[in-house]
Design an enzyme around this catalytic site. Sequence first.
Site, PDB file in Angstrom:
ATOM      1  N   GLY A   1       0.866  -1.124   0.018  1.00 17.98           N
ATOM      2  CA  GLY A   1       0.120   0.068   0.038  1.00 17.98           C
ATOM      3  C   GLY A   1       0.915   1.199   0.036  1.00 17.98           C
ATOM      4  O   GLY A   1       2.076   1.263   0.312  1.00 17.98           O
TER       5      GLY A   1
ATOM      6  N   GLN B   1       2.818  10.071   1.949  1.00 21.55           N
ATOM      7  CA  GLN B   1       4.147   9.508   1.964  1.00 21.55           C
ATOM      8  C   GLN B   1       4.887   9.680   0.772  1.00 21.55           C
ATOM      9  O   GLN B   1       6.273   9.936   0.875  1.00 21.55           O
ATOM     10  CB  GLN B   1       3.970   7.985   1.764  1.00 21.55           C
ATOM     11  CG  GLN B   1       3.414   7.420   3.018  1.00 21.55           C
ATOM     12  CD  GLN B   1       3.290   5.952   3.025  1.00 21.55           C
ATOM     13  OE1 GLN B   1       2.319   5.376   2.556  1.00 21.55           O
ATOM     14  NE2 GLN B   1       4.230   5.015   3.638  1.00 21.55           N
TER      15      GLN B   1
ATOM     16  N   CYS C   1       6.175  -0.393   7.777  1.00 21.05           N
ATOM     17  CA  CYS C   1       5.742   0.911   6.977  1.00 21.05           C
ATOM     18  C   CYS C   1       7.130   1.368   6.005  1.00 21.05           C
ATOM     19  O   CYS C   1       8.059   1.407   6.691  1.00 21.05           O
ATOM     20  CB  CYS C   1       5.344   2.069   8.239  1.00 21.05           C
ATOM     21  SG  CYS C   1       5.018   3.524   7.311  1.00 21.05           S
ATOM     22  N   LEU C   2       6.480   1.708   4.939  1.00 23.18           N
ATOM     23  CA  LEU C   2       7.675   2.396   4.019  1.00 23.18           C
ATOM     24  C   LEU C   2       8.249   3.615   4.655  1.00 23.18           C
ATOM     25  O   LEU C   2       9.532   3.862   4.244  1.00 23.18           O
ATOM     26  CB  LEU C   2       6.991   2.374   2.594  1.00 23.18           C
ATOM     27  CG  LEU C   2       6.644   1.288   1.947  1.00 23.18           C
ATOM     28  CD1 LEU C   2       6.101   1.318   0.625  1.00 23.18           C
ATOM     29  CD2 LEU C   2       7.781   0.050   2.058  1.00 23.18           C
TER      30      LEU C   2
ATOM     31  N   HIS D   1      -4.472   1.494   7.833  1.00 27.47           N
ATOM     32  CA  HIS D   1      -3.078   1.957   7.930  1.00 27.47           C
ATOM     33  C   HIS D   1      -2.893   3.074   6.874  1.00 27.47           C
ATOM     34  O   HIS D   1      -2.448   4.166   7.394  1.00 27.47           O
ATOM     35  CB  HIS D   1      -1.651   0.645   7.429  1.00 27.47           C
ATOM     36  CG  HIS D   1      -0.673   0.970   7.519  1.00 27.47           C
ATOM     37  ND1 HIS D   1       0.573   0.530   8.366  1.00 27.47           N
ATOM     38  CD2 HIS D   1       0.267   2.011   6.819  1.00 27.47           C
ATOM     39  CE1 HIS D   1       1.607   1.115   8.307  1.00 27.47           C
ATOM     40  NE2 HIS D   1       1.564   1.861   7.165  1.00 27.47           N
ATOM     41  N   GLU D   2      -3.381   2.887   5.736  1.00 31.48           N
ATOM     42  CA  GLU D   2      -3.407   4.163   4.636  1.00 31.48           C
ATOM     43  C   GLU D   2      -4.191   5.102   4.930  1.00 31.48           C
ATOM     44  O   GLU D   2      -3.649   6.194   4.658  1.00 31.48           O
ATOM     45  CB  GLU D   2      -3.620   3.395   3.117  1.00 31.48           C
ATOM     46  CG  GLU D   2      -2.816   2.083   2.893  1.00 31.48           C
ATOM     47  CD  GLU D   2      -0.951   2.430   3.148  1.00 31.48           C
ATOM     48  OE1 GLU D   2      -0.762   3.544   2.759  1.00 31.48           O
ATOM     49  OE2 GLU D   2      -0.641   1.443   3.006  1.00 31.48           O
TER      50      GLU D   2
ATOM     51  N   HIS E   1      -2.482   7.263   7.466  1.00 30.94           N
ATOM     52  CA  HIS E   1      -1.603   8.138   6.774  1.00 30.94           C
ATOM     53  C   HIS E   1      -2.107   9.376   6.408  1.00 30.94           C
ATOM     54  O   HIS E   1      -1.461  10.457   6.308  1.00 30.94           O
ATOM     55  CB  HIS E   1      -0.665   7.407   5.592  1.00 30.94           C
ATOM     56  CG  HIS E   1       0.313   6.534   5.745  1.00 30.94           C
ATOM     57  ND1 HIS E   1       1.508   7.000   6.432  1.00 30.94           N
ATOM     58  CD2 HIS E   1       0.869   5.411   5.668  1.00 30.94           C
ATOM     59  CE1 HIS E   1       2.108   6.055   6.563  1.00 30.94           C
ATOM     60  NE2 HIS E   1       1.942   5.039   6.313  1.00 30.94           N
TER      61      HIS E   1
HETATM   62  O1  K1U Z   1       1.934   2.393   3.681  1.00 30.64           O
HETATM   63  C1  K1U Z   1       3.105   2.006   3.943  1.00 30.64           C
HETATM   64  O2  K1U Z   1       3.967   2.475   4.344  1.00 30.64           O
HETATM   65  C2  K1U Z   1       2.981   0.591   3.078  1.00 30.64           C
HETATM   66  C3  K1U Z   1       3.117  -0.773   4.110  1.00 30.64           C
HETATM   67  C4  K1U Z   1       1.526  -1.425   4.375  1.00 30.64           C
HETATM   68  C5  K1U Z   1       1.079  -2.183   5.419  1.00 30.64           C
HETATM   69  C6  K1U Z   1       2.050  -3.295   5.687  1.00 30.64           C
HETATM   70  C7  K1U Z   1       1.774  -4.027   6.772  1.00 30.64           C
HETATM   71  C8  K1U Z   1       0.448  -3.942   7.218  1.00 30.64           C
HETATM   72  C9  K1U Z   1      -0.265  -2.891   7.141  1.00 30.64           C
HETATM   73  C10 K1U Z   1      -0.043  -1.918   5.850  1.00 30.64           C
HETATM   74  C11 K1U Z   1       3.827  -2.006   3.526  1.00 30.64           C
HETATM   75  O3  K1U Z   1       3.499  -2.307   2.567  1.00 30.64           O
HETATM   76  S1  K1U Z   1       5.223  -2.124   4.590  1.00 30.64           S
HETATM   77  C12 K1U Z   1       5.952  -3.773   3.318  1.00 30.64           C
HETATM   78  C13 K1U Z   1       5.119  -5.083   3.439  1.00 30.64           C
HETATM   79  O4  K1U Z   1       4.226  -5.087   4.362  1.00 30.64           O
HETATM   80  C14 K1U Z   1       5.183  -5.866   2.472  1.00 30.64           C
HETATM   81  C15 K1U Z   1       6.045  -5.848   1.420  1.00 30.64           C
HETATM   82  C16 K1U Z   1       6.326  -6.793   0.439  1.00 30.64           C
HETATM   83  C17 K1U Z   1       5.601  -7.800   0.621  1.00 30.64           C
HETATM   84  C18 K1U Z   1       4.931  -7.955   1.504  1.00 30.64           C
HETATM   85  C19 K1U Z   1       4.421  -7.190   2.451  1.00 30.64           C
HETATM   86 ZN    ZN Z   2       2.776   3.319   6.395  1.00 27.51          ZN
END
Ligand code: K1U
Ligand code: ZN
Length: 182
Positions: free
Chosen positions: A46, A51, A97-98, A139-140, A143
Amino acid sequence: MALRTVLQFPDKRLKTAAKPIESISDEIRQLAQDMCEVMYDEPGIGLAATQVGEPVRLVVVDTEWKDDEGAHEKNPLILVNPELSERDGKVVWSEGCLSVPDFEAEVERSARVVMRAIDLDGKPIEIRAEGLQAVCFQHEVDHLDGILFIDRISKLKRSRYVLKRKKQLKHEAEAGSSSSTG
Ligand code: K1U
Ligand code: ZN
């Protein structure tokens, strides 16, 4: 064209509450496309416009995609002015979270939600979500309200992460200054 940069904690712009999108312009379409590219490149499941430093209510989500070896195609949901309703139940999920590098923590969320938004053609979308998709939607949308998942964990865990992040940034700054001075 270079990919847009993902802002990282403690960038203050991550605390901005995003504004609703009044009309779906070419700029918004381009932003959505750029955000999908960033999400798949990072990789993530997401991304919110906040972001990438654009304080508008736009998110992209794809909780199904896998890499080239995986079973799923890329199929991003593009959600304009997303709103969550009908929250129900509780679930604890380990989130990343990225914008919060090198950290994961368990967060309590609603187990099931209804997401309402419009798509890039202005058509209404309604999705009943559970599991990872429900967690990712929450989560989004957080943000877009200037909230990070570390704002939803215990004060102790948060302050430990803040300290670790400060040290990490200090090391990065020192490494940068020593390489520039030779
Ligand atoms: O919003 C963001 O920072 C993105 C975030 C979203 C998220 C992750 C976990 C739980 C809720 C919301 C991410 O994508 S972090 C990376 C991640 O979870 C992932 C990356 C590659 C494959 C599988 C998962
Ligand atoms: Zn995030």
